[in-house]
Design a protein around this motif. Structure first.
Motif, mmCIF file in Angstrom:
data_model
loop_
_atom_site.group_PDB
_atom_site.id
_atom_site.type_symbol
_atom_site.label_atom_id
_atom_site.label_comp_id
_atom_site.label_asym_id
_atom_site.label_seq_id
_atom_site.Cartn_x
_atom_site.Cartn_y
_atom_site.Cartn_z
ATOM 1 N N MET A 94 25.190 27.359 -36.564
ATOM 2 C CA MET A 94 26.414 26.784 -36.035
ATOM 3 C C MET A 94 26.215 26.454 -34.563
ATOM 4 O O MET A 94 25.393 27.068 -33.880
ATOM 5 C CB MET A 94 27.567 27.778 -36.187
ATOM 6 C CG MET A 94 27.867 28.178 -37.616
ATOM 7 S SD MET A 94 29.158 29.437 -37.683
ATOM 8 C CE MET A 94 28.298 30.821 -36.909
ATOM 9 N N ALA A 95 26.960 25.491 -34.089
ATOM 10 C CA ALA A 95 26.887 25.105 -32.678
ATOM 11 C C ALA A 95 27.725 26.078 -31.865
ATOM 12 O O ALA A 95 28.786 25.744 -31.332
ATOM 13 C CB ALA A 95 27.387 23.674 -32.503
ATOM 14 N N LEU A 96 27.244 27.302 -31.803
ATOM 15 C CA LEU A 96 27.990 28.367 -31.141
ATOM 16 C C LEU A 96 27.009 29.323 -30.475
ATOM 17 O O LEU A 96 26.010 29.711 -31.081
ATOM 18 C CB LEU A 96 28.829 29.122 -32.185
ATOM 19 C CG LEU A 96 29.675 30.297 -31.702
ATOM 20 C CD1 LEU A 96 30.752 29.805 -30.729
ATOM 21 C CD2 LEU A 96 30.319 31.003 -32.886
ATOM 22 N N LYS A 97 27.299 29.685 -29.249
ATOM 23 C CA LYS A 97 26.436 30.586 -28.497
ATOM 24 C C LYS A 97 27.244 31.789 -28.029
ATOM 25 O O LYS A 97 28.393 31.659 -27.617
ATOM 26 C CB LYS A 97 25.827 29.879 -27.279
ATOM 27 C CG LYS A 97 24.977 28.656 -27.599
ATOM 28 C CD LYS A 97 23.668 29.032 -28.267
ATOM 29 C CE LYS A 97 22.787 27.800 -28.474
ATOM 30 N NZ LYS A 97 21.511 28.142 -29.139
ATOM 31 N N HIS A 98 26.628 32.954 -28.095
ATOM 32 C CA HIS A 98 27.233 34.175 -27.583
ATOM 33 C C HIS A 98 26.114 35.172 -27.353
ATOM 34 O O HIS A 98 25.129 35.210 -28.103
ATOM 35 C CB HIS A 98 28.259 34.740 -28.572
ATOM 36 C CG HIS A 98 29.086 35.855 -28.020
ATOM 37 N ND1 HIS A 98 28.661 37.174 -28.028
ATOM 38 C CD2 HIS A 98 30.313 35.861 -27.440
ATOM 39 C CE1 HIS A 98 29.599 37.931 -27.469
ATOM 40 N NE2 HIS A 98 30.604 37.169 -27.114
ATOM 41 N N GLU A 99 26.261 35.989 -26.329
ATOM 42 C CA GLU A 99 25.186 36.913 -25.964
ATOM 43 C C GLU A 99 24.847 37.917 -27.059
ATOM 44 O O GLU A 99 23.714 38.397 -27.135
ATOM 45 C CB GLU A 99 25.564 37.669 -24.685
ATOM 46 C CG GLU A 99 26.841 38.481 -24.809
ATOM 47 C CD GLU A 99 27.239 39.144 -23.502
ATOM 48 O OE1 GLU A 99 28.214 39.913 -23.513
ATOM 49 O OE2 GLU A 99 26.583 38.879 -22.483
#
Length: 239
Positions: free
Chosen positions: A38-43
């Motif tokens: 998915m086009a999603l970023k999170h640490e």
């Protein structure tokens, strides 16, 4: 360290579940598996992709390393391999016969992929498994959908996780990425029940309510190795 494994992340409940897990201070990493990222970023979020039907043969640690910038996820790999982390697995995989194309393909997704993910999670050391089933799940049902959900529940029991949570929501409300005419009609007709305090187990439930209930259940202690969580119970847990 607590690690959440996820499948079905891009679905209706899956996206809400991911949001809840990212918000939770209890989970250090979220490892999501899927056909595509998915086009999603999170640490905390690590996404690895591939053919889920061959998940058991994935070189998952190499996939994680490929995503790791500066070795950011080495701790995740080490903890899983050393069996030093507490791992919770969440499955919200599911489709419809229309989308799948046939009963056989529907079964392959709603049963086989879920069981394959459970086997992989068990191998990695998951102690708790939480599965989005359906109201009416029954392996002996004459209704194909309910029968598949029931068979999946039964086969999940065989893994003997320290805890297995079987979540049986009623009609799900939320913003789907795909149009389902039957569900749209049903949601219009049944949505007024949301505002009534009657028939809690059959009135529609929102996707975020299911997600909140799953995370709260995963983090709670239970003396029962297997629990069936009804739609009404999910609404109470989500408050």
């Amino acid at each position: 360290m607590k690690i959440a494994l996820m499948s079905g992340t891009s679905g209706l409940v899956g996206m809400q579940l991911l949001h809840q897990l990212m918000k939770s201070s209890q989970y250090d990493f979220i490892l999501s598996v899927g056909r595509r990222k998915m086009a999603l970023k999170h640490e905390k979020l690590v996404q690895i992709e591939g053919d889920l039907f061959s998940l058991s043969s994935w070189d998952w640690d190499e996939k994680v390393r490929a995503e790791s910038l500066g070795g950011a996820y080495n701790g995740l790999i080490d903890a899983i391999k050393a069996k030093s982390a507490e791992i919770h697995a969440f499955s919200s995989l599911g489709t419809t016969i229309k989308v799948a194309g046939s009963k056989e393909k529907f079964y392959a997704i709603d049963h086989d992929l879920v069981i394959g993910f459970a086997a992989w999670a068990k191998k990695l050391g998951a102690s708790r498994f939480l599965y989005v089933s359906a109201m009416g799940a029954d392996a002996t049902s004459s209704i194909f959908y309910n029968k598949v959900k029931g068979e999946t529940e039964e086969d999940l029991r065989a893994f003997q996780f320290a805890f297995l949570g079987l979540f049986r929501p009623s009609l799900l409300l939320g913003n789907r990425s795909e149009f389902r005419l039957g569900e749209q009609v049903a949601s219009v007709l049944m949505k007024p029940l949301v505002w009534l305090k009657l028939a809690k187990n059959i009135r529609p439930i929102y996707d975020y309510q299911v997600a909140k209930a799953m995370v709260k259940t995963a983090l709670s202690t239970s003396s029962n190795p297997v629990e069936i969580i009804t739609s009404g119970q999910m609404q109470d847990l989500s408050q």
